[in-house]
Design a protein around this motif. Structure first.
Motif, PDB file in Angstrom:
ATOM      1  N   GLU A 105       0.430  -1.329  -0.215  1.00 28.76           N
ATOM      2  CA  GLU A 105       0.012  -0.289   0.255  1.00 28.76           C
ATOM      3  C   GLU A 105       0.808   0.888   0.094  1.00 28.76           C
ATOM      4  O   GLU A 105       1.391   1.016   0.330  1.00 28.76           O
ATOM      5  CB  GLU A 105      -1.002   0.371   1.262  1.00 28.76           C
ATOM      6  CG  GLU A 105       0.011   0.060   2.136  1.00 28.76           C
ATOM      7  CD  GLU A 105      -1.835  -0.581   3.332  1.00 28.76           C
ATOM      8  OE1 GLU A 105      -0.843   0.538   5.029  1.00 28.76           O
ATOM      9  OE2 GLU A 105      -2.579  -1.215   3.424  1.00 28.76           O
ATOM     10  N   PRO A 106       0.355   2.056  -0.234  1.00 23.28           N
ATOM     11  CA  PRO A 106       0.938   3.459  -0.658  1.00 23.28           C
ATOM     12  C   PRO A 106       2.038   3.524   0.999  1.00 23.28           C
ATOM     13  O   PRO A 106       1.191   3.602   2.600  1.00 23.28           O
ATOM     14  CB  PRO A 106       0.211   4.626  -0.963  1.00 23.28           C
ATOM     15  CG  PRO A 106      -0.876   3.748  -1.375  1.00 23.28           C
ATOM     16  CD  PRO A 106      -0.872   2.855  -0.977  1.00 23.28           C
ATOM     17  N   THR A 234       2.186  14.233  -4.240  1.00 27.83           N
ATOM     18  CA  THR A 234       2.447  13.358  -3.385  1.00 27.83           C
ATOM     19  C   THR A 234       4.099  13.505  -2.830  1.00 27.83           C
ATOM     20  O   THR A 234       5.162  13.135  -1.707  1.00 27.83           O
ATOM     21  CB  THR A 234       3.637  11.600  -3.858  1.00 27.83           C
ATOM     22  OG1 THR A 234       4.249  12.367  -5.530  1.00 27.83           O
ATOM     23  CG2 THR A 234       1.747  11.374  -4.532  1.00 27.83           C
ATOM     24  N   VAL A 254       5.863  10.436  -0.658  1.00 24.64           N
ATOM     25  CA  VAL A 254       4.444   9.056  -0.718  1.00 24.64           C
ATOM     26  C   VAL A 254       5.507   8.712  -1.821  1.00 24.64           C
ATOM     27  O   VAL A 254       5.046   8.441  -3.133  1.00 24.64           O
ATOM     28  CB  VAL A 254       2.867   9.602  -0.741  1.00 24.64           C
ATOM     29  CG1 VAL A 254       2.287   7.924  -0.771  1.00 24.64           C
ATOM     30  CG2 VAL A 254       2.309  10.299   0.467  1.00 24.64           C
ATOM     31  N   MET A 256       5.008   4.641  -3.424  1.00 27.46           N
ATOM     32  CA  MET A 256       3.412   3.963  -4.142  1.00 27.46           C
ATOM     33  C   MET A 256       3.654   2.532  -4.242  1.00 27.46           C
ATOM     34  O   MET A 256       5.166   2.104  -4.781  1.00 27.46           O
ATOM     35  CB  MET A 256       2.659   4.446  -5.719  1.00 27.46           C
ATOM     36  CG  MET A 256       2.053   6.061  -5.452  1.00 27.46           C
ATOM     37  SD  MET A 256       1.612   6.515  -4.308  1.00 27.46           S
ATOM     38  CE  MET A 256      -0.215   5.175  -5.055  1.00 27.46           C
TER      39      MET A 256
END
Length: 257
Positions: A105-106, A234, A254, A256
């Protein structure tokens, strides 16, 4: 890119769970994969993981902390980087069965980065950085349309840079170099501060912009004072400081899956 799994960077590793051999077994493949896919060079790489064997087998890594110096990432050079993440969801058990390490998950990552003036100069050879600078200057020229209309109405907005120099001084950044716009060559000088407009947006602060020794003033300067750089959803910056020969930045990225 060389096979880093055969020639690993100098590294040390530790875990918060004393005697946990599973974390150690998971660490090296995960780090090597990260290095092979992301980093071309690093020195004094230190990795710390927190979590129990049972948590990792269940695909949960409570925390990870990575510190490295003299990092090269896609041609970009960083004097130092400090990365921390928590609550990492992974394919932990499958890694033991031979699968590649994966995020499920991110993942928000806290990042502290320091770049020297020399780092920035060397990074100009990297297409990632050079393209970003060219795009930035294209936007600046388009932003100053009264200058563009007055002096190069037929030139369009194509911008190419060569021999650019970057200087860092207390709270200021300066770009100096020849600017090719259309079929004309002019000398560019941009001296500006940077401030956080939002966590995802930087704005110029009291910019000074000159082309062929002629200062950009009036409506164009007003526009330049409002010029913003969108970092994307992000990327978040919490703090940034420009000192003599050094730029430091703290924020969040963030990653990914």
């Amino acid at each position: 890119m060389p096979d880093l799994s055969q020639e690993p960077f100098p590294e040390t590793s530790s875990t918060a769970s004393t005697g946990s051999r599973l974390i150690t077994r998971l660490l090296k493949p995960a780090v090597r994969l990260w290095l092979n896919s992301q980093i071309e060079h690093a020195q004094h790489l230190d990795v710390t993981l927190t979590g129990s064997d049972r948590q990792i087998l269940g695909g949960y890594l409570p925390g990870a902390h990575v510190v490295a110096q003299d990092v090269v990432y896609r041609g970009l050079r960083l004097s130092s980087i400090d990365v921390a993440a928590q609550g990492i969801r992974t394919n932990g058990l499958r890694v033991l069965r031979g699968d590649a390490f994966q995020l499920l998950e991110p993942l928000p990552i806290d990042v502290n980065v320091m770049l020297s003036e020399a780092d920035l100069h060397q990074s100009l050879a990297a297409p990632l950085f050079a393209n970003a600078i060219e795009e930035l200057l294209q936007r600046i020229v388009a932003h100053c349309m009264d200058w563009s209309d007055r002096r190069h109405a037929d030139d369009g907005q194509d911008v190419h840079l060569s021999d650019l120099s970057i200087t860092l001084r207390s709270n200021r950044l300066q770009l100096i170099g020849p600017l090719i716009t259309g079929d004309r060559l002019v000398q560019l000088s941009l001296n500006t501060g940077l401030r956080l407009h939002t966590p995802n947006t930087l704005m110029f602060e009291t910019p000074q912009f000159m082309l062929d020794g002629e200062p950009i003033e009036g409506r164009s300067l007003d526009k330049l004072n409002q010029f913003s750089i969108d970092l994307g959803e992000t990327t978040t910056i919490n703090a940034m400081q420009i000192e003599n020969d050094c730029l430091s930045c703290q924020g969040q990225i963030v990653v990914m899956p």
